[in-house]
Design an enzyme around this catalytic site. Structure first.
Site, PDB file in Angstrom:
ATOM      1  N   LYS A   1      36.394 -13.802 -32.573  1.00  0.00           N
ATOM      2  CA  LYS A   1      37.186 -14.922 -32.049  1.00  0.00           C
ATOM      3  C   LYS A   1      37.455 -15.928 -33.161  1.00  0.00           C
ATOM      4  O   LYS A   1      38.552 -16.471 -33.279  1.00  0.00           O
ATOM      5  CB  LYS A   1      36.454 -15.585 -30.871  1.00  0.00           C
TER       6      LYS A   1
ATOM      7  N   GLN B   1      29.966 -18.684 -24.944  1.00  0.00           N
ATOM      8  CA  GLN B   1      29.862 -17.228 -24.943  1.00  0.00           C
ATOM      9  C   GLN B   1      28.797 -16.772 -23.942  1.00  0.00           C
ATOM     10  O   GLN B   1      27.685 -17.310 -23.906  1.00  0.00           O
ATOM     11  CB  GLN B   1      29.520 -16.733 -26.362  1.00  0.00           C
TER      12      GLN B   1
ATOM     13  N   ASP C   1      38.620 -20.019 -21.299  1.00  0.00           N
ATOM     14  CA  ASP C   1      38.251 -18.700 -20.766  1.00  0.00           C
ATOM     15  C   ASP C   1      38.889 -18.468 -19.390  1.00  0.00           C
ATOM     16  O   ASP C   1      38.968 -17.334 -18.928  1.00  0.00           O
ATOM     17  CB  ASP C   1      36.724 -18.612 -20.585  1.00  0.00           C
TER      18      ASP C   1
HETATM   19  N1  GUN Z   1      31.168 -12.410 -22.987  1.00  0.00           N
HETATM   20  C1  GUN Z   1      31.824 -11.224 -22.938  1.00  0.00           C
HETATM   21  N2  GUN Z   1      33.156 -11.442 -22.795  1.00  0.00           N
HETATM   22  C2  GUN Z   1      33.332 -12.784 -22.743  1.00  0.00           C
HETATM   23  C3  GUN Z   1      34.477 -13.614 -22.627  1.00  0.00           C
HETATM   24  O1  GUN Z   1      35.623 -13.159 -22.507  1.00  0.00           O
HETATM   25  N3  GUN Z   1      34.242 -14.946 -22.639  1.00  0.00           N
HETATM   26  C4  GUN Z   1      32.979 -15.468 -22.749  1.00  0.00           C
HETATM   27  N4  GUN Z   1      32.866 -16.793 -22.731  1.00  0.00           N
HETATM   28  N5  GUN Z   1      31.901 -14.719 -22.864  1.00  0.00           N
HETATM   29  C5  GUN Z   1      32.077 -13.385 -22.874  1.00  0.00           C
END
Ligand code: GUN
Length: 287
Positions: A54, A98, A121
């Site tokens: 990311k 996350q 998100d």
């Molecule tokens: N953990 C696995 N996929 C995601 C996601 O798309 N967003 C977040 N915040 N955590 C994750």
């Protein structure tokens, strides 16, 4: 039949290049660069890789990423205090925590503490609720990324029978809402579903999001279906595989996503699009 690939890696790269142009234009106009706060609690290896991806994507798009690497023993109070501070900081436009969080932290409480306008998100009940009433704002990244991939294969999804396998809050449920909004007839399958094979066999559009390697057998796929595999499962030998038995499914489907290189990169591209959306909204609100 041998399916055509829905190439998420390629589409995501194009979208991120396009975002980079839009960000550069903002900066040229004297507006602020979008800023995304990324909070990682602990050192789960998979989460660390996702967060790194990311951050790299942010760099490519010209989005400023602020990293908060917190220790595994961070208390819920400390995490909530950080989010509260980031909510109030006008120089931060998006906040991502996350997942998964360590078990001593209540994830629901944490996600609901993020201001809905900074919820890049798209996990906050406010944003899921907006999607449910067909007024989407911050859309959950994976389901929206899937919709953008489906648009490569279908001009119109109205009347298609879409089957979603998996009913999680973050993928399966908003996925069903996205498909419903696009005019599909939607079936959501979950752990209590009786005769999964029969439901899958009726799918024009199949979205597998159960997180169980090989759960969906290739022989179940309807001839000519579009198959999107959200699952990313690591096998004992280290290889990644999806929820769908790919080789046989690819013989029956018209379109299919690879794993990896299908949905994963699209989730990241949608996160960046949401961050740009968040800064544009902040401009409009704050002047
Ligand atoms: N953990 C696995 N996929 C995601 C996601 O798309 N967003 C977040 N915040 N955590 C994750």
């Amino acid at each position: 039949m041998s399916a055509l690939m829905l190439d998420g890696k390629k589409l995501a790269a194009e979208l991120i290049d396009n975002l980079a142009l839009q960000v550069a234009k903002r900066v040229q106009q004297g507006k602020s660069s979008p800023a995304l706060a990324v909070i990682l609690v602990g050192s789960d290896p998979a989460s660390s890789i996702y967060v790194r991806n990311k951050r790299h994507a942010c760099e490519r798009a010209g989005i400023h990423s602020l990293m908060y690497d917190l220790s595994e023993v961070t208390t819920q109070e400390v995490l909530l205090a950080l989010i509260s501070e980031l909510n109030r900081n006008n120089a931060v436009h998006g906040i991502l925590v996350q997942l998964p969080l360590p078990s001593h932290i209540d994830s629901t409480l944490v996600l609901e503490s993020i201001h809905p306008h900074k919820d890049v998100d798209g996990f906050h009940p406010y944003n899921i609720g907006r999607l449910a009433v067909r007024l989407p704002d911050m859309r959950s990244c994976t389901p929206y990324g899937v919709m953008r991939l489906l648009a490569l294969a279908h001009d119109d999804l109205k009347g298609k029978h879409a089957v979603v396998v998996g009913a999680s809050n973050h993928v399966g449920r908003p996925m069903g809402l996205e498909l419903l909004m696009a005019g599909c007839t939607v079936t959501t399958c979950h752990r209590f579903t009786v005769d999964l094979a029969a439901h899958v066999a009726r799918a024009d559009i199949l979205i597998a999001a159960a997180g169980k390697p090989g759960l969906v057998r290739g022989e179940w796929i309807k001839l000519g279906a579009t198959v999107v595999d959200v699952g990313i499962n690591r096998l004992e030998d280290g290889r990644l595989c999806g929820d769908v038995a790919f080789d046989v499914a690819a013989e029956r489907a018209a379109w299919i996503t690879p794993v990896p290189g299908g949905v994963g990169p699209m989730t990241v591209a949608m996160l960046l699009e949401n961050t740009l959306r968040a800064v544009s909204k902040a401009d409009a609100l704050l002047g």
